[in-house]
Design a protein around this motif. Structure first.
Motif, mmCIF file in Angstrom:
data_model
loop_
_atom_site.group_PDB
_atom_site.id
_atom_site.type_symbol
_atom_site.label_atom_id
_atom_site.label_comp_id
_atom_site.label_asym_id
_atom_site.label_seq_id
_atom_site.Cartn_x
_atom_site.Cartn_y
_atom_site.Cartn_z
ATOM 1 N N MET A 1 -44.749 9.630 14.076
ATOM 2 C CA MET A 1 -43.463 9.077 13.802
ATOM 3 C C MET A 1 -42.415 10.174 13.738
ATOM 4 N N LYS A 2 -42.764 11.315 13.189
ATOM 5 C CA LYS A 2 -41.821 12.417 13.109
ATOM 6 C C LYS A 2 -41.466 12.905 14.504
ATOM 7 N N ASP A 3 -42.420 12.803 15.436
ATOM 8 C CA ASP A 3 -42.149 13.190 16.815
ATOM 9 C C ASP A 3 -41.096 12.290 17.440
ATOM 10 N N ASP A 4 -41.066 11.024 17.027
ATOM 11 C CA ASP A 4 -40.047 10.115 17.530
ATOM 12 C C ASP A 4 -38.662 10.584 17.125
ATOM 13 N N PHE A 5 -38.524 11.093 15.914
ATOM 14 C CA PHE A 5 -37.238 11.544 15.429
ATOM 15 C C PHE A 5 -36.797 12.836 16.109
ATOM 16 N N LYS A 6 -37.737 13.674 16.470
ATOM 17 C CA LYS A 6 -37.382 14.949 17.094
ATOM 18 C C LYS A 6 -36.742 14.763 18.456
ATOM 19 N N SER A 7 -37.025 13.654 19.109
ATOM 20 C CA SER A 7 -36.451 13.420 20.431
ATOM 21 C C SER A 7 -35.062 12.788 20.356
ATOM 22 N N LEU A 8 -34.623 12.370 19.166
ATOM 23 C CA LEU A 8 -33.325 11.727 19.009
ATOM 24 C C LEU A 8 -32.210 12.752 18.825
ATOM 25 N N SER A 9 -31.005 12.348 19.174
ATOM 26 C CA SER A 9 -29.846 13.212 18.963
ATOM 27 C C SER A 9 -29.412 13.096 17.507
ATOM 28 N N PRO A 10 -28.598 14.045 17.024
ATOM 29 C CA PRO A 10 -28.139 13.967 15.632
ATOM 30 C C PRO A 10 -27.372 12.681 15.315
ATOM 31 N N GLU A 11 -26.608 12.175 16.269
ATOM 32 C CA GLU A 11 -25.878 10.932 16.038
ATOM 33 C C GLU A 11 -26.840 9.754 15.863
ATOM 34 N N ASP A 12 -27.885 9.734 16.692
ATOM 35 C CA ASP A 12 -28.886 8.668 16.580
ATOM 36 C C ASP A 12 -29.653 8.771 15.260
ATOM 37 N N LEU A 13 -29.904 10.006 14.811
ATOM 38 C CA LEU A 13 -30.584 10.190 13.532
ATOM 39 C C LEU A 13 -29.729 9.651 12.390
ATOM 40 N N LYS A 14 -28.430 9.898 12.451
ATOM 41 C CA LYS A 14 -27.535 9.398 11.406
ATOM 42 C C LYS A 14 -27.491 7.876 11.410
ATOM 43 N N LYS A 48 -39.412 6.594 3.384
ATOM 44 C CA LYS A 48 -40.083 7.673 4.107
ATOM 45 C C LYS A 48 -39.387 7.950 5.437
ATOM 46 N N ARG A 49 -38.972 6.891 6.116
ATOM 47 C CA ARG A 49 -38.246 7.061 7.384
ATOM 48 C C ARG A 49 -36.938 7.809 7.163
ATOM 49 N N ILE A 50 -36.248 7.495 6.069
ATOM 50 C CA ILE A 50 -35.003 8.190 5.754
ATOM 51 C C ILE A 50 -35.275 9.670 5.522
ATOM 52 N N ALA A 51 -36.307 9.974 4.740
ATOM 53 C CA ALA A 51 -36.643 11.364 4.439
ATOM 54 C C ALA A 51 -37.034 12.124 5.704
ATOM 55 N N GLN A 52 -37.810 11.501 6.573
ATOM 56 C CA GLN A 52 -38.211 12.163 7.812
ATOM 57 C C GLN A 52 -37.015 12.412 8.713
ATOM 58 N N ALA A 53 -36.125 11.438 8.801
ATOM 59 C CA ALA A 53 -34.940 11.599 9.641
ATOM 60 C C ALA A 53 -34.033 12.691 9.085
ATOM 61 N N LEU A 54 -33.870 12.740 7.759
ATOM 62 C CA LEU A 54 -33.059 13.787 7.153
ATOM 63 C C LEU A 54 -33.661 15.174 7.375
ATOM 64 N N THR A 55 -34.982 15.261 7.310
ATOM 65 C CA THR A 55 -35.662 16.535 7.534
ATOM 66 C C THR A 55 -35.461 17.014 8.962
ATOM 67 N N VAL A 56 -35.635 16.139 9.927
ATOM 68 C CA VAL A 56 -35.468 16.514 11.327
ATOM 69 C C VAL A 56 -34.009 16.880 11.600
ATOM 70 N N LEU A 57 -33.078 16.142 11.000
ATOM 71 C CA LEU A 57 -31.658 16.440 11.162
ATOM 72 C C LEU A 57 -31.339 17.828 10.619
ATOM 73 N N ARG A 58 -31.875 18.155 9.465
ATOM 74 C CA ARG A 58 -31.648 19.485 8.870
ATOM 75 C C ARG A 58 -32.282 20.574 9.721
#
Length: 90
Positions: A1-14, A48-58
């Motif tokens: 799941m974290k790999d899914d977030f790594k492929s997203l742009s910062p705008e998509d993560l937000k 958990k999804r929020i935390a993972q997205a925030l981590t990848v964004l950071r």
């Protein structure tokens, strides 16, 4: 799941963070007020999804600034941990 977030742009993560936050808010309302939430784990999963997205964004922010170096994991081996002895020393 974290790999899914790594492929997203910062705008998509937000956007993902905002939508998951909205889902947590709705689920908390259903659970606390109306008692109609069938699966309470929904709240935990969205948090958990929020935390993972925030981590990848950071990570992306730090990488862009050059403050974070990417370290490639070694294939096939886990780091060895030294065992400590318990009990009396001889």
């Amino acid at each position: 799941m974290k790999d899914d977030f790594k492929s997203l742009s910062p705008e998509d993560l937000k956007k993902e963070i905002l939508s998951s936050s909205e889902e947590v808010r709705k689920a908390r309302f259903q659970f606390g007020v109306t008692r109609s939430l069938e699966n309470p784990k929904v709240i935990r999963n969205h948090k958990k999804r929020i935390a993972q997205a925030l981590t990848v964004l950071r990570e992306k922010e730090l990488t862009a600034k050059g403050k974070l170096k990417q370290i490639a994991p070694k294939a096939g081996s886990a780091p060895k941990v030294a065992k400590t002895s318990k009990g009396k020393k001889k």
